[in-house]
Write an enzyme that holds these catalytic residues in place. Structure first.
Site, PDB file in Angstrom:
ATOM      1  CE  LYS A 210      -3.663   2.059   2.806  1.00 33.92           C
ATOM      2  NZ  LYS A 210      -4.609   1.854   3.899  1.00 33.92           N
ATOM      3  CD  GLU A 216       9.248  -5.999   7.431  1.00 27.02           C
ATOM      4  OE1 GLU A 216       8.914  -4.893   6.909  1.00 27.02           O
ATOM      5  OE2 GLU A 216       9.146  -6.231   8.646  1.00 27.02           O
ATOM      6  N   GLY A 272      -4.981  -2.391   5.270  1.00 31.81           N
ATOM      7  CA  GLY A 272      -4.176  -3.515   4.776  1.00 31.81           C
ATOM      8  C   GLY A 272      -4.839  -4.863   5.003  1.00 31.81           C
ATOM      9  NE  ARG A 273      -6.656  -4.675  11.165  1.00 31.08           N
ATOM     10  CZ  ARG A 273      -6.023  -3.526  11.345  1.00 31.08           C
ATOM     11  NH1 ARG A 273      -4.873  -3.283  10.743  1.00 31.08           N
ATOM     12  NH2 ARG A 273      -6.533  -2.595  12.132  1.00 31.08           N
ATOM     13  CD  GLU A 358      -2.069  -5.270  11.905  1.00 33.51           C
ATOM     14  OE1 GLU A 358      -2.664  -5.423  10.827  1.00 33.51           O
ATOM     15  OE2 GLU A 358      -0.842  -5.143  11.966  1.00 33.51           O
ATOM     16  CG  HIS A 389      -4.551 -36.975  15.484  1.00 30.79           C
ATOM     17  ND1 HIS A 389      -4.604 -38.303  15.868  1.00 30.79           N
ATOM     18  CD2 HIS A 389      -5.626 -36.772  14.691  1.00 30.79           C
ATOM     19  CE1 HIS A 389      -5.649 -38.876  15.289  1.00 30.79           C
ATOM     20  NE2 HIS A 389      -6.292 -37.972  14.580  1.00 30.79           N
ATOM     21  CE  LYS A 509       5.625  -1.000  10.448  1.00 28.27           C
ATOM     22  NZ  LYS A 509       4.747  -0.192   9.627  1.00 28.27           N
TER      23      LYS A 509
HETATM   24  C1  G6Q Z   1      -2.710  -4.184   8.016  1.00 34.12           C
HETATM   25  C2  G6Q Z   1      -1.501  -3.476   8.361  1.00 34.12           C
HETATM   26  C3  G6Q Z   1      -0.208  -4.122   7.888  1.00 34.12           C
HETATM   27  C4  G6Q Z   1       0.177  -3.800   6.467  1.00 34.12           C
HETATM   28  C5  G6Q Z   1       1.649  -4.192   6.259  1.00 34.12           C
HETATM   29  C6  G6Q Z   1       2.125  -3.955   4.847  1.00 34.12           C
HETATM   30  O1  G6Q Z   1      -3.822  -3.803   8.248  1.00 34.12           O
HETATM   31  O2  G6Q Z   1      -1.615  -2.163   7.948  1.00 34.12           O
HETATM   32  O3  G6Q Z   1      -0.197  -5.513   8.063  1.00 34.12           O
HETATM   33  O4  G6Q Z   1      -0.647  -4.452   5.565  1.00 34.12           O
HETATM   34  O5  G6Q Z   1       2.453  -3.490   7.150  1.00 34.12           O
HETATM   35  O6  G6Q Z   1       2.007  -2.611   4.498  1.00 34.12           O
HETATM   36  P1  G6Q Z   1       2.179  -2.143   3.034  1.00 34.12           P
HETATM   37  O7  G6Q Z   1       1.120  -2.742   2.199  1.00 34.12           O
HETATM   38  O8  G6Q Z   1       2.119  -0.649   3.057  1.00 34.12           O
HETATM   39  O9  G6Q Z   1       3.550  -2.632   2.581  1.00 34.12           O
END
Ligand code: G6Q
Length: 546
Positions: A210, A216, A272-273, A358, A389, A509
């Protein structure tokens, strides 16, 4: 002050639930079923292909009506309307929360900041469809003219968990000529293992981020770029054929070297989620095709409509949320187990961990005050029957109360011999055993030695929901995910928290950014952390070169 503004624990329904919970705490599900023979039919609800049996919960009619009253007193109706209207309900980020717009059919309208966002959604979907078709048909070729056979999604968190989960869930419907891999961890092992057997000439990377600034993802994307260029003779032009981006940040995408013609956008009102049904789902669309993806969106939309328009007493997400609040806040229960009886849903519990925890892992209310009640339980799980199991022992005979969601399908996508009947017999047997257990008398009557009886007794009274659908289709997957999205929303409304921010991930972070140069420095850096952190950094520096 309206009742909705009253602090949660001061609401009449909450107080009544407190008293009521004491009265029924020791009531056993065996007794509850004897007292209420019609509950097996009454305590069920159905919506867009999902059937929910919630009769095996430690609730009576009175419990349910108090919980429903709590939802009313918490202003749930207004909050649902506010979300669907595009109000900026994510107050700490001043954003609308409109994942429901991502699956709103063409022709309807949702206005944010004076602009109807639905046409934009469909414009991106159409571009995704065009691109997916090109990959699936072989019309889109790599730099050397070879057909693309491997798709690698690079993303993390919300830009990874949804795509991985959906790919696994819908693998049955996927184009088997294509290989899909997902790289998320900044641990180089993730990238190395995902690409070790791939030919760069046949590999397309989808950089999903996003913000397009996530450490990462950007590290993995740079590594992927170098890997691609190395394998393709170093011609920078290759990037355009082997990299596409999914992002809201056109500037950073361009800086990376991806042509914005190959960028699929989304908007700041998609968390994001909550983004797997936006362009973040590009890998899903390539896997199952635009029609499959649209069927999934339709499933989401059907559940959205159910949530928006159905009275709370028949509203699946509302009922499930209220039950979670009941156990979390009145029984001290700390977790919820998600137990899908379908191998294709193996990543579903991991996906839900982010969605639930989250979103509702918060301790500050919307008004800035600390909560005086528990919020999100820990969600976890594994597909049945594997879990049986391993950890089910604790659910059956441990000291903790762990409400379970068992998810099963009446038809198998891989009908082999008797497998499916064996699988489904376990869904029903587990829910039965959890609820009703086995008494000491029953164990004794089987001739068990007296000393062994307590060990072989099952207390029961362990609550569960059973969710059944006919078949795991793209549409049903969409419905199931939206069920949990709105379940989480309802919980958040009642707890009075912002389910759509995630400030809790920030501190780590920031500190990592400070530590990176300390790890990389050639000379001994001056360290100003606590003693433990300083010592760990020194030890790492001493040993890393060995
Ligand atoms: C979700 C969070 C988080 C996000 C990641 C990746 O709701 O905001 O998990 O999706 O940190 O972020 P980017 O898509 O910006 O790389």
């Amino acid at each position: 002050m309206t009742t909705a503004q009253k602090s949660l624990t001061d609401r009449a329904a909450w107080k009544a639930l407190e008293t009521h919970s004491k009265a029924i705490r020791n009531l056993h599900l065996r007794q509850i079923f004897v007292d209420d023979p019609g509950r097996d039919e009454r305590l069920t609800a159905e919506a867009s292909g999902l059937f929910l049996d919630y009769s095996k919960n430690r609730v009576t009619n009175e419990t349910l009506s108090l919980l429903l009253k709590l939802a009313e007193e918490s202003g749930l109706r207004e909050r649902i309307d506010a979300m669907f209207r595009g109000d900026k309900i994510n107050i700490t980020e001043n954003r609308a929360v409109l994942h429901v717009a991502l699956r709103t059919p063409k022709g309807k309208s949702i206005v944010v900041d004076g602009k109807d966002v639905v046409p934009d959604v469909h414009e991106v979907l159409d571009r995704m469809a065009e691109f997916s078709n090109k990959i699936r048909s072989g019309a889109w070729t790599g730099h050397t003219g070879k057909r693309i056979r491997n798709i690698v999604n690079i993303g993390i968190g919300g830009s990874d968990l949804g795509p991985v989960m959906a790919y696994e869930a819908l693998r049955h419907y996927s184009d088997r000529n294509l290989t899909f891999r997902f790289v998320s961890n900044v641990d180089g092992t993730d990238f190395a293992e995902a690409t070790r057997d791939l030919d760069p000439a046949e590999t397309l990377f989808i950089v999903s981020s996003k913000t397009f600034t996530t450490l990462e993802t950007m590290t993995n994307a740079q590594t992927a770029r170098a890997w691609s260029l190395k394998g393709l003779g170093g011609d920078e032009k290759a990037v355009a054929r082997h990299f596409v981006a999914v992002s809201t940040n056109a500037k950073e995408v361009t800086k990376f070297g991806i042509d914005t013609a190959n960028m699929f956008g989304f908007w700041d009102w998609v968390g994001g989620r909550y983004s797997m049904d936006s362009a973040i789902g590009l890998s899903t669309m390539i896997a199952v095709g635009p029609e499959g993806f649209r069927a999934m969106l339709d499933g989401f939309h059907q559940m959205d409509e159910h949530f928006r328009a159905t009275p709370f007493e028949r509203n699946l997400p509302v009922l499930m949320a209220l039950l979670t609040i009941w156990y979390t806040d009145f029984f001290g229960s700390e977790t919820v187990a998600i137990l899908p009886y379908d191998q294709y849903l193996k990543r579903f519990p991991a996906y839900l961990q982010q969605l639930t925890m989250e979103s509702n892992g918060k301790s500050i209310r919307l008004d800035g005050q600390r909560v005086n009640y528990d919020t999100s339980p820990v969600y976890w799980g594994e597909p049945g029957t594997n879990g049986q199991h391993s950890f089910y022992q604790l659910i059956h005979q441990g000291t903790r109360l762990i409400p379970c969601d068992l998810i099963g399908f009446c038809q198998s996508l891989n009908p082999l011999g008797d497998h499916h009947d064996y699988l489904m017999s376990n869904v029903f047997a587990q829910a039965e055993a959890l609820a009703f257990g086995k008494t000491a008398e029953q164990v004794k009557a089987e001739g068990t030695a007296d000393w062994l009886v307590p060990h072989r007794t099952f207390e029961g009274n362990r609550p569960s929901n059973t969710i059944l659908a006919d078949r795991l289709t793209p549409q049903v997957l969409g419905t199931l995910i939206a069920l949990y999205e709105h379940n989480v929303f309802t919980q958040g409304v009642i707890w009075g928290i912002d389910s759509f921010d995630q400030w809790g991930v920030e501190l780590g972070k920031v500190l990592a950014q400070r530590i990176i140069p300390e790890l990389k420095a050639s000379g001994e850096p001056e360290l100003h952390h606590d003693g433990s952190t300083n010592a760990l950094i020194r030890r790492y520096r001493q040993h890393k070169a060995k």
